[in-house]
Motif scaffolding. Structure first.
Motif, short mmCIF file in Angstrom:
data_model
loop_
_atom_site.label_atom_id
_atom_site.label_comp_id
_atom_site.label_asym_id
_atom_site.label_seq_id
_atom_site.Cartn_x
_atom_site.Cartn_y
_atom_site.Cartn_z
N VAL A 95 0.84 -1.21 0.00
CA VAL A 95 0.00 0.00 0.00
C VAL A 95 0.87 1.25 0.00
O VAL A 95 0.62 2.20 -0.75
N LEU A 96 1.92 1.24 0.80
CA LEU A 96 2.83 2.40 0.85
C LEU A 96 3.56 2.56 -0.49
O LEU A 96 3.83 3.68 -0.91
N LEU A 110 4.13 5.65 -5.52
CA LEU A 110 4.00 5.74 -6.97
C LEU A 110 3.23 7.01 -7.37
O LEU A 110 3.61 7.70 -8.31
N VAL A 111 2.18 7.32 -6.62
CA VAL A 111 1.41 8.54 -6.89
C VAL A 111 2.29 9.77 -6.71
O VAL A 111 2.30 10.67 -7.56
N ILE A 130 9.49 -3.40 4.43
CA ILE A 130 10.52 -3.14 3.43
C ILE A 130 10.36 -4.08 2.23
O ILE A 130 10.45 -3.64 1.08
N ILE A 131 10.09 -5.34 2.49
CA ILE A 131 9.92 -6.30 1.40
C ILE A 131 8.69 -5.95 0.57
O ILE A 131 8.73 -5.95 -0.67
N GLU A 163 6.53 -3.82 -4.53
CA GLU A 163 5.63 -2.93 -5.27
C GLU A 163 6.41 -2.07 -6.25
O GLU A 163 5.96 -1.80 -7.36
N ASN A 164 7.58 -1.59 -5.85
CA ASN A 164 8.35 -0.71 -6.71
C ASN A 164 9.20 -1.53 -7.66
O ASN A 164 9.62 -1.13 -8.65
#
Length: 84
Positions: free
Chosen positions: A20-21, A26-27, A77-78, A83-84
């Motif tokens: 979620v973070l 990304l936004v 962190i994982i 996500e990135n």
């Protein structure tokens, strides 16, 4: 060392919070890319910390997390990295 019975559940929830973070980041990164001014990009990166803290605090209270453990930070962190 005390091992709680729900460590895998808490770790999985921290992975989800990290994802979620990552979406929130990304936004912020897309907004910074549209603006193109490095000083504003830097300020957006700093401003990312506030929603990051609010999302983590809200979800930890909502999901009734126990005391902070190191595996929770690793899960965040994982999840953020995936996500990135």
């Amino acid at each position: 060392m005390f091992v709680s019975s729900g460590q895998f559940v808490y770790f999985s929830e921290c992975l989800f919070i990290g994802v979620v973070l990552g979406v929130i980041y990304l936004v912020f990164r897309l907004i910074g890319g549209l603006i193109g001014i490095s000083a504003i990009k830097f300020m957006l990166d700093i401003c990312f910390v506030v929603p990051c803290f609010l999302v983590y605090e809200f979800l930890t209270v909502k999901l009734c997390f126990p005391d902070f453990r190191s595996y929770m930070a690793v899960g965040l962190i994982i999840g953020f990295t995936l996500e990135n």
